[in-house]
Design a protein around this motif. Sequence first.
Motif, PDB file in Angstrom:
ATOM      1  N   SER A   1       8.088  13.162   2.345  1.00 32.97           N
ATOM      2  CA  SER A   1       7.574  13.128   3.757  1.00 32.97           C
ATOM      3  C   SER A   1       6.232  12.062   3.598  1.00 32.97           C
ATOM      4  O   SER A   1       5.297  12.534   3.083  1.00 32.97           O
ATOM      5  CB  SER A   1       7.336  14.226   4.652  1.00 32.97           C
ATOM      6  N   ALA A   2       6.406  10.825   4.191  1.00 35.01           N
ATOM      7  CA  ALA A   2       5.160   9.946   4.127  1.00 35.01           C
ATOM      8  C   ALA A   2       5.632   8.665   4.989  1.00 35.01           C
ATOM      9  O   ALA A   2       6.756   8.693   5.601  1.00 35.01           O
ATOM     10  CB  ALA A   2       5.073   9.446   2.770  1.00 35.01           C
ATOM     11  N   MET A   3       4.452   8.066   4.888  1.00 37.91           N
ATOM     12  CA  MET A   3       4.980   6.476   5.677  1.00 37.91           C
ATOM     13  C   MET A   3       5.172   5.541   4.675  1.00 37.91           C
ATOM     14  O   MET A   3       4.298   5.763   3.907  1.00 37.91           O
ATOM     15  CB  MET A   3       3.415   6.094   6.557  1.00 37.91           C
ATOM     16  N   TYR A   4       5.968   4.882   4.718  1.00 36.07           N
ATOM     17  CA  TYR A   4       6.340   3.906   3.723  1.00 36.07           C
ATOM     18  C   TYR A   4       6.202   2.533   4.047  1.00 36.07           C
ATOM     19  O   TYR A   4       6.690   2.113   4.896  1.00 36.07           O
ATOM     20  CB  TYR A   4       7.701   4.082   3.034  1.00 36.07           C
ATOM     21  N   PHE A   5       5.399   1.785   3.317  1.00 36.86           N
ATOM     22  CA  PHE A   5       5.148   0.364   3.735  1.00 36.86           C
ATOM     23  C   PHE A   5       5.829  -0.619   2.849  1.00 36.86           C
ATOM     24  O   PHE A   5       5.556  -0.545   1.586  1.00 36.86           O
ATOM     25  CB  PHE A   5       3.659   0.171   3.850  1.00 36.86           C
ATOM     26  N   CYS A   6       6.425  -1.646   3.209  1.00 34.10           N
ATOM     27  CA  CYS A   6       6.746  -2.608   2.348  1.00 34.10           C
ATOM     28  C   CYS A   6       5.643  -4.076   2.588  1.00 34.10           C
ATOM     29  O   CYS A   6       5.105  -4.115   3.706  1.00 34.10           O
ATOM     30  CB  CYS A   6       8.195  -3.079   2.969  1.00 34.10           C
ATOM     31  N   ALA A   7       5.836  -4.648   1.730  1.00 33.00           N
ATOM     32  CA  ALA A   7       4.734  -5.707   1.538  1.00 33.00           C
ATOM     33  C   ALA A   7       5.344  -7.040   0.665  1.00 33.00           C
ATOM     34  O   ALA A   7       6.196  -6.699  -0.059  1.00 33.00           O
ATOM     35  CB  ALA A   7       3.418  -5.474   1.295  1.00 33.00           C
ATOM     36  N   SER A   8       5.105  -8.166   1.056  1.00 32.18           N
ATOM     37  CA  SER A   8       5.639  -9.402   0.473  1.00 32.18           C
ATOM     38  C   SER A   8       4.319 -10.452   0.424  1.00 32.18           C
ATOM     39  O   SER A   8       3.572 -10.249   1.045  1.00 32.18           O
ATOM     40  CB  SER A   8       6.547  -9.960   1.169  1.00 32.18           C
ATOM     41  N   SER A   9       4.486 -11.173  -0.856  1.00 33.38           N
ATOM     42  CA  SER A   9       3.514 -12.454  -1.035  1.00 33.38           C
ATOM     43  C   SER A   9       4.222 -13.587  -1.522  1.00 33.38           C
ATOM     44  O   SER A   9       5.277 -13.344  -2.191  1.00 33.38           O
ATOM     45  CB  SER A   9       2.439 -11.912  -2.022  1.00 33.38           C
ATOM     46  N   GLU A  10       3.705 -14.614  -1.075  1.00 32.52           N
ATOM     47  CA  GLU A  10       4.236 -15.926  -1.464  1.00 32.52           C
ATOM     48  C   GLU A  10       4.522 -16.228  -2.817  1.00 32.52           C
ATOM     49  O   GLU A  10       5.143 -16.451  -3.551  1.00 32.52           O
ATOM     50  CB  GLU A  10       3.517 -16.924  -0.878  1.00 32.52           C
ATOM     51  N   SER A  11       3.330 -15.600  -3.535  1.00 28.05           N
ATOM     52  CA  SER A  11       3.074 -15.772  -5.155  1.00 28.05           C
ATOM     53  C   SER A  11       2.387 -14.565  -5.675  1.00 28.05           C
ATOM     54  O   SER A  11       1.750 -13.999  -4.725  1.00 28.05           O
ATOM     55  CB  SER A  11       2.595 -17.185  -5.481  1.00 28.05           C
ATOM     56  N   LEU A  12       2.644 -14.575  -6.779  1.00 31.65           N
ATOM     57  CA  LEU A  12       1.709 -13.435  -7.584  1.00 31.65           C
ATOM     58  C   LEU A  12       0.079 -13.777  -7.289  1.00 31.65           C
ATOM     59  O   LEU A  12      -0.268 -14.998  -7.426  1.00 31.65           O
ATOM     60  CB  LEU A  12       2.122 -13.424  -9.071  1.00 31.65           C
ATOM     61  N   GLY A  13      -0.627 -12.968  -6.813  1.00 29.72           N
ATOM     62  CA  GLY A  13      -2.083 -13.077  -6.887  1.00 29.72           C
ATOM     63  C   GLY A  13      -2.355 -13.551  -5.260  1.00 29.72           C
ATOM     64  O   GLY A  13      -3.475 -13.592  -4.908  1.00 29.72           O
ATOM     65  N   LEU A  14      -1.275 -14.034  -4.368  1.00 32.85           N
ATOM     66  CA  LEU A  14      -1.592 -14.169  -3.179  1.00 32.85           C
ATOM     67  C   LEU A  14      -1.666 -12.984  -2.256  1.00 32.85           C
ATOM     68  O   LEU A  14      -1.384 -11.905  -2.710  1.00 32.85           O
ATOM     69  CB  LEU A  14      -0.821 -15.273  -2.564  1.00 32.85           C
ATOM     70  N   ILE A  15      -1.983 -13.358  -0.788  1.00 36.07           N
ATOM     71  CA  ILE A  15      -2.201 -12.054   0.005  1.00 36.07           C
ATOM     72  C   ILE A  15      -0.921 -11.305   0.199  1.00 36.07           C
ATOM     73  O   ILE A  15       0.271 -12.022   0.274  1.00 36.07           O
ATOM     74  CB  ILE A  15      -2.723 -12.680   1.306  1.00 36.07           C
ATOM     75  N   GLN A  16      -0.941 -10.132   0.242  1.00 33.35           N
ATOM     76  CA  GLN A  16       0.059  -9.202   0.476  1.00 33.35           C
ATOM     77  C   GLN A  16       0.135  -9.049   1.912  1.00 33.35           C
ATOM     78  O   GLN A  16      -0.902  -8.378   2.553  1.00 33.35           O
ATOM     79  CB  GLN A  16       0.159  -8.082  -0.210  1.00 33.35           C
ATOM     80  N   TYR A  17       1.327  -9.118   2.639  1.00 34.00           N
ATOM     81  CA  TYR A  17       1.433  -9.047   4.071  1.00 34.00           C
ATOM     82  C   TYR A  17       2.433  -7.692   4.169  1.00 34.00           C
ATOM     83  O   TYR A  17       3.254  -7.690   3.647  1.00 34.00           O
ATOM     84  CB  TYR A  17       2.066 -10.121   4.724  1.00 34.00           C
ATOM     85  N   PHE A  18       1.946  -6.916   5.000  1.00 34.23           N
ATOM     86  CA  PHE A  18       2.486  -5.567   5.270  1.00 34.23           C
ATOM     87  C   PHE A  18       3.269  -5.623   6.511  1.00 34.23           C
ATOM     88  O   PHE A  18       3.033  -6.071   7.482  1.00 34.23           O
ATOM     89  CB  PHE A  18       1.212  -4.696   5.442  1.00 34.23           C
ATOM     90  N   GLY A  19       4.385  -4.485   6.309  1.00 34.06           N
ATOM     91  CA  GLY A  19       5.303  -4.326   7.599  1.00 34.06           C
ATOM     92  C   GLY A  19       4.617  -3.114   8.222  1.00 34.06           C
ATOM     93  O   GLY A  19       3.563  -2.658   7.693  1.00 34.06           O
ATOM     94  N   ALA A  20       5.213  -2.709   9.373  1.00 32.19           N
ATOM     95  CA  ALA A  20       4.660  -2.039  10.348  1.00 32.19           C
ATOM     96  C   ALA A  20       4.705  -0.314   9.565  1.00 32.19           C
ATOM     97  O   ALA A  20       4.268   0.661  10.212  1.00 32.19           O
ATOM     98  CB  ALA A  20       5.286  -1.845  11.753  1.00 32.19           C
ATOM     99  N   GLY A  21       5.894  -0.249   8.704  1.00 26.58           N
ATOM    100  CA  GLY A  21       5.977   1.035   7.939  1.00 26.58           C
ATOM    101  C   GLY A  21       7.195   1.586   8.507  1.00 26.58           C
ATOM    102  O   GLY A  21       7.597   1.286   9.730  1.00 26.58           O
ATOM    103  N   THR A  22       7.849   2.704   7.852  1.00 25.03           N
ATOM    104  CA  THR A  22       8.619   3.839   8.295  1.00 25.03           C
ATOM    105  C   THR A  22       8.174   4.993   8.007  1.00 25.03           C
ATOM    106  O   THR A  22       8.006   5.251   6.864  1.00 25.03           O
ATOM    107  CB  THR A  22      10.024   3.306   7.443  1.00 25.03           C
TER     108      THR A  22
END
Lengths: 113, 111
Positions: A87-108
């Motif tokens: 039981s937790a909040m699970y966040f997905c994130a993505s980045s354009e390339s390795l080392g660049l900013i990770q953008y997060f989803g709102a979570g499940t």
Amino acid sequence: EPEVTQTPSHQVTQMGQEVILRCVPISNHLYFYWYRQILGQKVEFLVSFYNNEISEKSEIFDDQFSVERPDGSNFTLKIRSTKLEDSAMYFCASSESLGLIQYFGAGTRLSVL
Amino acid sequence: AQRVTQPEKLLSVFKGAPVELKCNYSYSGSPELFWYVQYSRQRLQLLLRHISRESIKGFTADLNKGETSFHLKKPFAQEEDSAMYYCALRLSGGSNYKLTFGKGTLLTVNP
């Protein structure tokens, strides 16, 4: 502005059941991540994924967890047999390339009963 | 292993007052440091990264390698700054790009 989207926003399941959490990363991003946050605790890294394979995983990411990119847009986290402590909040994130900013989803929010 | 410590769970200030959210890290190499913010019912979003050396929404943060700190500061807090703030670290170089987060500080700016 493009966003990472996660579905569902809240998932309730019985202990022992399988759950699949879904994420649609930003379209031109190549690196994908899952994090989780147990209530009252810090956000913890679970796994990173690139080029259709896991590039790194934490000790939390045991055999009960798996990730998949089943098509060109979705990125999923599967928990095979859920436990109460999942039981937790699970966040997905993505980045354009390795080392660049990770953008997060709102979570499940996953609630295991 | 790397670790990020945010000593204050809660911080409450009045509008117009200066605010400083503390962040200390432990890592022997050269990390990248970030501040992420989460406004009520919204997603985590990047506020600052140390390599950019820019000011966002009036916030600044300076990496102090001697004190292993990356404190977030704003000279005059606004009510809309009320949010959860997370300090995060990422190792630079190699193939390890996971973020390691602190526990977060809930900032409340009172009118």
